[in-house]
Design an enzyme around this catalytic site. Sequence first.
Site, PDB file in Angstrom:
ATOM      1  N   GLN A 101      14.622  -4.731  20.508  1.00  0.00           N
ATOM      2  CA  GLN A 101      15.105  -5.599  21.601  1.00  0.00           C
ATOM      3  C   GLN A 101      15.403  -4.824  22.875  1.00  0.00           C
ATOM      4  O   GLN A 101      15.194  -5.328  23.983  1.00  0.00           O
ATOM      5  CB  GLN A 101      16.362  -6.349  21.156  1.00  0.00           C
ATOM      6  CG  GLN A 101      16.066  -7.452  20.145  1.00  0.00           C
ATOM      7  CD  GLN A 101      17.265  -8.345  19.892  1.00  0.00           C
ATOM      8  OE1 GLN A 101      18.403  -7.995  20.213  1.00  0.00           O
ATOM      9  NE2 GLN A 101      17.023  -9.505  19.315  1.00  0.00           N
ATOM     10  N   ALA A 105       3.463   8.340  61.785  1.00  0.00           N
ATOM     11  CA  ALA A 105       2.511   7.237  61.974  1.00  0.00           C
ATOM     12  C   ALA A 105       1.256   7.480  61.137  1.00  0.00           C
ATOM     13  O   ALA A 105       0.543   8.465  61.327  1.00  0.00           O
ATOM     14  CB  ALA A 105       2.162   7.091  63.449  1.00  0.00           C
ATOM     15  N   THR A 106       1.010   6.574  60.228  1.00  0.00           N
ATOM     16  CA  THR A 106      -0.146   6.679  59.338  1.00  0.00           C
ATOM     17  C   THR A 106      -1.432   6.774  60.171  1.00  0.00           C
ATOM     18  O   THR A 106      -1.640   5.967  61.077  1.00  0.00           O
ATOM     19  CB  THR A 106      -0.200   5.440  58.420  1.00  0.00           C
ATOM     20  OG1 THR A 106       1.014   5.407  57.674  1.00  0.00           O
ATOM     21  CG2 THR A 106      -1.376   5.508  57.456  1.00  0.00           C
ATOM     22  N   ILE A 137      12.021   2.557  52.352  1.00  0.00           N
ATOM     23  CA  ILE A 137      12.437   3.332  53.536  1.00  0.00           C
ATOM     24  C   ILE A 137      11.394   3.413  54.633  1.00  0.00           C
ATOM     25  O   ILE A 137      11.688   3.855  55.733  1.00  0.00           O
ATOM     26  CB  ILE A 137      12.892   4.765  53.147  1.00  0.00           C
ATOM     27  CG1 ILE A 137      11.820   5.495  52.342  1.00  0.00           C
ATOM     28  CG2 ILE A 137      14.216   4.726  52.402  1.00  0.00           C
ATOM     29  CD1 ILE A 137      12.180   6.966  52.056  1.00  0.00           C
ATOM     30  N   PHE A 138      10.164   3.001  54.360  1.00  0.00           N
ATOM     31  CA  PHE A 138       9.198   3.013  55.460  1.00  0.00           C
ATOM     32  C   PHE A 138       9.010   1.587  55.964  1.00  0.00           C
ATOM     33  O   PHE A 138       9.697   0.683  55.532  1.00  0.00           O
ATOM     34  CB  PHE A 138       7.898   3.718  55.081  1.00  0.00           C
ATOM     35  CG  PHE A 138       6.843   2.900  54.364  1.00  0.00           C
ATOM     36  CD1 PHE A 138       7.140   1.776  53.628  1.00  0.00           C
ATOM     37  CD2 PHE A 138       5.506   3.315  54.418  1.00  0.00           C
ATOM     38  CE1 PHE A 138       6.145   1.065  52.955  1.00  0.00           C
ATOM     39  CE2 PHE A 138       4.517   2.598  53.756  1.00  0.00           C
ATOM     40  CZ  PHE A 138       4.835   1.483  53.040  1.00  0.00           C
ATOM     41  N   ASP A 139       8.125   1.467  56.924  1.00  0.00           N
ATOM     42  CA  ASP A 139       7.865   0.141  57.490  1.00  0.00           C
ATOM     43  C   ASP A 139       9.188  -0.474  57.948  1.00  0.00           C
ATOM     44  O   ASP A 139       9.425  -1.675  57.803  1.00  0.00           O
ATOM     45  CB  ASP A 139       7.203  -0.744  56.414  1.00  0.00           C
ATOM     46  CG  ASP A 139       6.751  -2.090  56.982  1.00  0.00           C
ATOM     47  OD1 ASP A 139       5.938  -2.098  57.909  1.00  0.00           O
ATOM     48  OD2 ASP A 139       7.261  -3.128  56.509  1.00  0.00           O
ATOM     49  N   ALA A 175      15.288   3.279  64.113  1.00  0.00           N
ATOM     50  CA  ALA A 175      15.916   2.007  63.768  1.00  0.00           C
ATOM     51  C   ALA A 175      16.599   1.356  64.971  1.00  0.00           C
ATOM     52  O   ALA A 175      16.695   0.133  65.051  1.00  0.00           O
ATOM     53  CB  ALA A 175      16.927   2.198  62.636  1.00  0.00           C
TER      54      ALA A 175
END
Lengths: 428, 428, 428, 428
Positions: free
Chosen positions: B315, B173-174, B397-399, B143
Amino acid sequence: MVDFDLTPEQQAIRASAKAFAAEHLTGARAIYEAAATTPGWEHQFRSTLPLYKNAVQAGMIKAQVPAGLGGLGGSLLDAALVVEEFYAVEASASLTIFGTGLGLMPLILAGSPEQQQKFLKPFLGSEGAPLASLVFSEPDGSANFIAAGAPGFGTTATLQGAEYILNGEKIWATNCSGWDDRGADLQCVVCRILDPNDEASDVDKARRQTAILIVTREDIAANDPAAFQVLSHPPTVGHTSVNGPHVRFSNLRVPAGNLLAPAGKGAEVIEMSFTASAALVGAMGVGIMRQAFERALEWSKTETRGSHEVMIQKQSVADLLIKIKIRCEAARALTWKAALALGKTPFGGELAYEAKIFGSESAVDCVMDAINLIGVSAYKQGVGLGHLLNDAVVLPIFDGGNVGVRRRQIEKIFMNPQYKPWEATFGP
Amino acid sequence: MVDFDLTPEQQAIRASAKAFAAEHLTGARAIYEAAATTPGWEHQFRSTLPLYKNAVQAGMIKAQVPAGLGGLGGSLLDAALVVEEFYAVEASASLTIFGTGLGLMPLILAGSPEQQQKFLKPFLGSEGAPLASLVFSEPDGSANFIAAGAPGFGTTATLQGAEYILNGEKIWATNCSGWDDRGADLQCVVCRILDPNDEASDVDKARRQTAILIVTREDIAANDPAAFQVLSHPPTVGHTSVNGPHVRFSNLRVPAGNLLAPAGKGAEVIEMSFTASAALVGAMGVGIMRQAFERALEWSKTETRGSHEVMIQKQSVADLLIKIKIRCEAARALTWKAALALGKTPFGGELAYEAKIFGSESAVDCVMDAINLIGVSAYKQGVGLGHLLNDAVVLPIFDGGNVGVRRRQIEKIFMNPQYKPWEATFGP
Amino acid sequence: MVDFDLTPEQQAIRASAKAFAAEHLTGARAIYEAAATTPGWEHQFRSTLPLYKNAVQAGMIKAQVPAGLGGLGGSLLDAALVVEEFYAVEASASLTIFGTGLGLMPLILAGSPEQQQKFLKPFLGSEGAPLASLVFSEPDGSANFIAAGAPGFGTTATLQGAEYILNGEKIWATNCSGWDDRGADLQCVVCRILDPNDEASDVDKARRQTAILIVTREDIAANDPAAFQVLSHPPTVGHTSVNGPHVRFSNLRVPAGNLLAPAGKGAEVIEMSFTASAALVGAMGVGIMRQAFERALEWSKTETRGSHEVMIQKQSVADLLIKIKIRCEAARALTWKAALALGKTPFGGELAYEAKIFGSESAVDCVMDAINLIGVSAYKQGVGLGHLLNDAVVLPIFDGGNVGVRRRQIEKIFMNPQYKPWEATFGP
Amino acid sequence: MVDFDLTPEQQAIRASAKAFAAEHLTGARAIYEAAATTPGWEHQFRSTLPLYKNAVQAGMIKAQVPAGLGGLGGSLLDAALVVEEFYAVEASASLTIFGTGLGLMPLILAGSPEQQQKFLKPFLGSEGAPLASLVFSEPDGSANFIAAGAPGFGTTATLQGAEYILNGEKIWATNCSGWDDRGADLQCVVCRILDPNDEASDVDKARRQTAILIVTREDIAANDPAAFQVLSHPPTVGHTSVNGPHVRFSNLRVPAGNLLAPAGKGAEVIEMSFTASAALVGAMGVGIMRQAFERALEWSKTETRGSHEVMIQKQSVADLLIKIKIRCEAARALTWKAALALGKTPFGGELAYEAKIFGSESAVDCVMDAINLIGVSAYKQGVGLGHLLNDAVVLPIFDGGNVGVRRRQIEKIFMNPQYKPWEATFGP
Ligand SMILES: Cc1cc2nc3c(=O)[nH]c(=O)nc-3n(C[C@H](O)[C@H](O)[C@H](O)COP(=O)(O)OP(=O)(O)OC[C@H]3O[C@@H](n4cnc5c(N)ncnc54)[C@H](O)[C@@H]3O)c2cc1C
Ligand SMILES: Cc1cc2nc3c(=O)[nH]c(=O)nc-3n(C[C@H](O)[C@H](O)[C@H](O)COP(=O)(O)OP(=O)(O)OC[C@H]3O[C@@H](n4cnc5c(N)ncnc54)[C@H](O)[C@@H]3O)c2cc1C
Ligand SMILES: Cc1cc2nc3c(=O)[nH]c(=O)nc-3n(C[C@H](O)[C@H](O)[C@H](O)COP(=O)(O)OP(=O)(O)OC[C@H]3O[C@@H](n4cnc5c(N)ncnc54)[C@H](O)[C@@H]3O)c2cc1C
Ligand SMILES: Cc1cc2nc3c(=O)[nH]c(=O)nc-3n(C[C@H](O)[C@H](O)[C@H](O)COP(=O)(O)OP(=O)(O)OC[C@H]3O[C@@H](n4cnc5c(N)ncnc54)[C@H](O)[C@@H]3O)c2cc1C
Ligand SMILES: [Mg+2]
Ligand SMILES: [Mg+2]
């Protein structure tokens, strides 16, 4: 093609609404609050008469009548743009203006050409201060006026010869009693028409009876003064210059030709009126959030509160600003979509109700967040955000309260076997 | 002109995404969960190889490269439509596909024509299973990689002759380690380039050093095997078939020509990549909320839970459905607006970050609301909504986490003296 | 006198629960997750047998039987203290232990002295692994089992001579099928007793029929094996080592003396059992929030995430910690009060239901806040908070879901004309 | 021993507070609102003089001075009981009474025996209308008055011979200007004492300088009239009868013996005063939620709003009632715990701050929920809930705003290496 850019025409509409707001609405609160010192809640309302005249002159009333009927009105989105601009500056005085639009809605939606020609006329000029009112709510509650098995509205009419005799009490209808308590120029009164031949007592009876009658100032003047009485002007927490009186009709006679929606059609017309208005309440919420954000942002970028840095440098403050901004942006995007969706798909009203709920509840929350952000100075009258809060509070509870009316409408849509959740977005 | 209707082309894109999802994604979870029995987290990922090949064949990879560069890609909104369709069916297997899109983004945004021609090539065909990866995150946190005074990323490169020597650890990392742990076909590795001549130690040093280096499978193959090591495949709570390994570069040598963004430019390119992706995460949230709504609605209209009526008649149940639907609709409208706004105005990214925050946090809340609505049956694996919750949890929390990254980006925009809150909506 | 200090005895109870948790529960997850590799969901449960034996030895089962009936049990508050300590460490393995307590509750509340003496016996020792189960829930829903006009439970019994013949399906009852799928040592099965002479079909019929039958392992063993079948062990999202099978009773014969609560009394006994348990679920929520807070606090005080300061220095992070802590403290205070209030005033259950709702929903929110705070590392299995989330998710939906059961119970209390809102606090 | 029962003494305290509220507070709003018609905000305050005298006679002022110092005061919990009873009926007039308690706090906590004897005297009788005021807040913000590196308060004092010369502006201090704008009987003014010999300019300088000076009416009378000026009575959104003027000290001379807390000690005394008050604000929130619940419950059990059943039969309405009740109960339990914890453990203030945050923010939300429940009738002034909302709004922002002060205090506690999260509950 998906697009969020206003047309040049819409830019112009927005610019003129913004200009009107800057010129006439900015100072409105000061005017009607000053009038509050005279005992009598109605004085606040009356003090906005000059402003309303300005609105008429500026075409703001005419703009709420469709072009096809002699007005200047455009799309529901156009209307939403105007509503946002006004509410970003001043809520209460604006509602008087939009209340006339709501009051005309049943006539626009359901009036015969003759009725439209006759009754819309006063609202197509640029002079005077004509008021219209949608007279729906009753003291004992309105959420269940056509609920299965419910008795239905207490306001009733019976046909006697060429006249309807109207009886009952109404409350809260914006503009209902007019500038002088002798009635708005046009009232669309929702009532039950009692038919002595209809002896059935099925669960749908209230719906079958519900109708809309037009009542004009002239009609009232033609009756005994006691036939239309203002019982009180209930003082409200916010929107303090709005006229929403408790009135009583006592054997008020109106010509049979004033029947706007016959028994069995009234509920539908009202529902349609309150669907368009839902999208506009979304826009009111956006306007209020916008105002809250602008004020909180400005504050955060200039105030240090005794520290060595401006407050926006504090993450807690920034997080609140972000929370406000996100809901404002989301509500605006949703409102615009709702405004465009209306009438396109079988259940197009769904988005309008959702824009109303989301915009209204977010507006209250956002103003409260802004107050927490600014802290104790926000508690001051005038400079503070208290008035904005008090104005915002009505959004979830008027125009059909979110708990008793709006969520129930969506619920009914969801229950429909034909309902397709994404039809308003992607088509059937 | 404000409009929410898809063009015929977009309808087609959406239809083909929907068809692909129905055919290939519906069964994905069953496949990769079956693979989970083999010890070794990577097997889940690898079991999706056939599916990924289908995606390549169906043009889903090519569609993430702009037409101008040889792909089939359209606008960011087009991409958002696809993302929603996929996430409305299956999150995890979809992310592998979109991870390649993210991995190519720096190259698309900042590559020289030569680099683009050379490195995009494998991704323009209809065969095989080429993976790209944006290799940004590090075990000790990302961050603050260019925060004032912060040390910056631990992954560094130094130029030796015609080669960069890369060292450091990355994680999450994807697609990073590829199908066989010898690397994705293309990695865009964010690192700091150490310049022995730069002896200054100002607060902006980390930013000045940040760069992006391309690392291909071929580059890795040309090095000693120990130069690229997969330390672990950290098992995750959801998105369980995604490849996001902990890797180590140890004196990995890559040609100097692989420098995609030089020192001082890397941060900006990453920021741009993660701005487009923010809007897409908004769309992921929409897809998940859509799925949650559809399942909860269907359940509510059919289940009686031992009572005499279907649950939507209650309801409390209807209110939860409405809560879910509203956020889904609002998030979609906001996401679409954000997708179109990007690049149009100086601070256009703001809406994308807001769509990310709102879409992601709403998605988690909505799935939880759906669980509460359905009750204990939702706790069953498979038929229940637990997997959906676990997939949704990553969205905030990602990206770039909402707390450490996304809100901080908006905060910075708000602080800018040039910032105009409504510019993205109404123009300057 | 208002006081929040534990007595020395309670301090001791707490200390020994804490010690037990530290010694036996800390490692539980590692054990049962390892067992998950063997196909068959029941293996996770069975892997906790040694741990359960430890609990028996440590007196943790006996502690759930009142001292007056031969156990070591104390007040409901004592129990809440133990529950918090256990859930602060490990949810799933703990629930097996507390499930026995719940299973014994109807016997404790409603058993005849003979029944209590006979059936409690196995649970008063310090050896073995006796399981009890409250067998209430059914596949088609349980929230409305005595709702006006509802058919009532599908599980029924008829008296034939000196035996009841039991038929029907149950699901989710903790411990129900025992360690070996041949039944818990004691099952309290909620069913309807069909009385051929009762031909009335009033709206209260289901309530009038509802009864509780005891079924022991011995009873099952005395029947044909097909009379008690485990249809499946539904895998769950969290609490993965808990036994909550889908079972079928097919003409299972039990002695007439096993009738614990006769027709017309069963519902009340169940309601009472699930009132005490509500307060304990409040304590479970507190335990989970405590764990979430401790982990997030520790993390915040040590991690810098690449910046120059520990994360607790960031207001956004601190605000999340505060949000978690406040709800944990408020839920604990409310739970304690609820535990003490029970049985004191006519509507004393109200506070227990409220502690359940508040503790359970707050627990889910708090874990999610902790995840957002820690960011992407919280998504890792094991070290992350995903398991805690998955365990927490059941709190609002089991033990009577908050939407269908718990809020409805409070609603009924509010409707009672005798209800005084503050009686549990200030007396009548 | 954990217990929630009031002692007989506490029952009596509560009963007498309840009786006082019923007799004197019920009609308060009518009185001070009537006074609002006279221009000048101060008239609302002054109209409560008779009521305040009643409070003095009833021992309500004396009860805020500890028994050991000649008063009737009991524990902080006793005080919380009284506060709840009062706020359950009327907020604004009550605050004037409690403002005196707050104003005496520094004297009680830090005064020398001589100072206490001398200055407490007027507050120990049963006659007259003595006012005390804690004069802390300043127009430019108070949250950061001792923040590292911050300039500190603008109000300063310098010693000249046997007198301090006081200069600066204060605002918001309850009761500060007294009934006649010539000062409260006792003001505890927080200021910085300027020491010409202290030339250091470290980040702690503001803290080192902060002190508290006593200013009495007599002191003011002994000065030139211009030495104490009321600049304005800022009108507020709620709590409209409270005196919280903007005042200016201009070379006001007070005897050196009026130094209550010397430089370096003032901040600590203030912090302690505002810790006890935090718990009491929690109780104010409880009182307001209680009132909101009672009114909404009563409404729900009697109103049908045109339907065939009372509104509590609607789940949406019941859910809102439950939401309100739960937060009220949780806040009360937490407040009581906080009141007892104070002073017992090193970080005992934590719970008080948490009770303040939770009680205050919940109160605003609960009133808003009650408004949404009741719908449009809640918007009426007087009978509606608008006033309650406006009174509630201040709770989060006064007594140290939650964003700028209260969360920051907890944050500091969390950061402390000695902090143990559950010490206030379970001991060290
Ligand atoms: C400033 C202002 C302007 C207004 N303008 C107009 C106007 O121009 N014309 C006009 O006719 N009215 C007007 N109103 C009134 C407004 O439209 C109200 O929303 C409307 O009268 C309905 O009131 P309600 O939603 O509170 O319903 P009510 O019937 O009063 O219901 C009250 C509450 O009961 C509960 N409830 C009722 N029914 C149900 C149900 N079936 N299920 C669950 N809960 C239920 C809900 O909690 C609801 O909030 C105005 C009001 C204000 C304050
Ligand atoms: C399924 C999956 C796919 C992913 N794909 C990729 C990918 O393709 N490429 C890639 O590089 N990464 C990827 N990631 C990692 C992801 O992008 C992370 O969001 C990113 O690494 C940043 O982590 P973080 O936001 O948690 O920040 P961290 O630096 O780990 O911060 C953690 C927490 O610290 C706090 N914090 C930190 N700084 C601040 C601050 N300045 N102010 C306030 N609070 C602060 C916040 O609470 C934050 O949540 C993936 C992760 C997952 C799980
Ligand atoms: C780990 C675990 C342990 C368990 N232990 C036991 C045990 O020991 N013994 C046992 O018998 N059971 C046990 N259960 C089951 C549990 O107690 C359930 O809460 C219970 O079966 C009721 O289910 P439900 O609340 O989801 O109600 P359902 O009847 O399944 O209702 C489902 C949903 O329908 C809606 N609904 C239903 N009725 C209404 C209504 N009247 N008004 C509004 N909404 C309504 C609600 O949204 C509700 O969430 C356990 C479950 C789990 C997962
Ligand atoms: C009815 C009433 C009675 C009162 N009684 C008294 C009294 O008896 N005596 C008295 O002295 N005062 C009194 N006050 C004032 C009150 O105590 C204020 O809370 C106090 O003055 C501090 O104001 P604030 O919290 O808004 O802080 P400010 O300093 O005004 O801060 C304003 C805002 O700035 C932000 N902020 C400031 N610093 C930080 C930070 N470090 N980090 C993050 N955000 C920050 C926050 O968003 C905060 O809300 C009263 C006020 C009212 C309305
Ligand atoms: Mg309503
Ligand atoms: Mg503050």
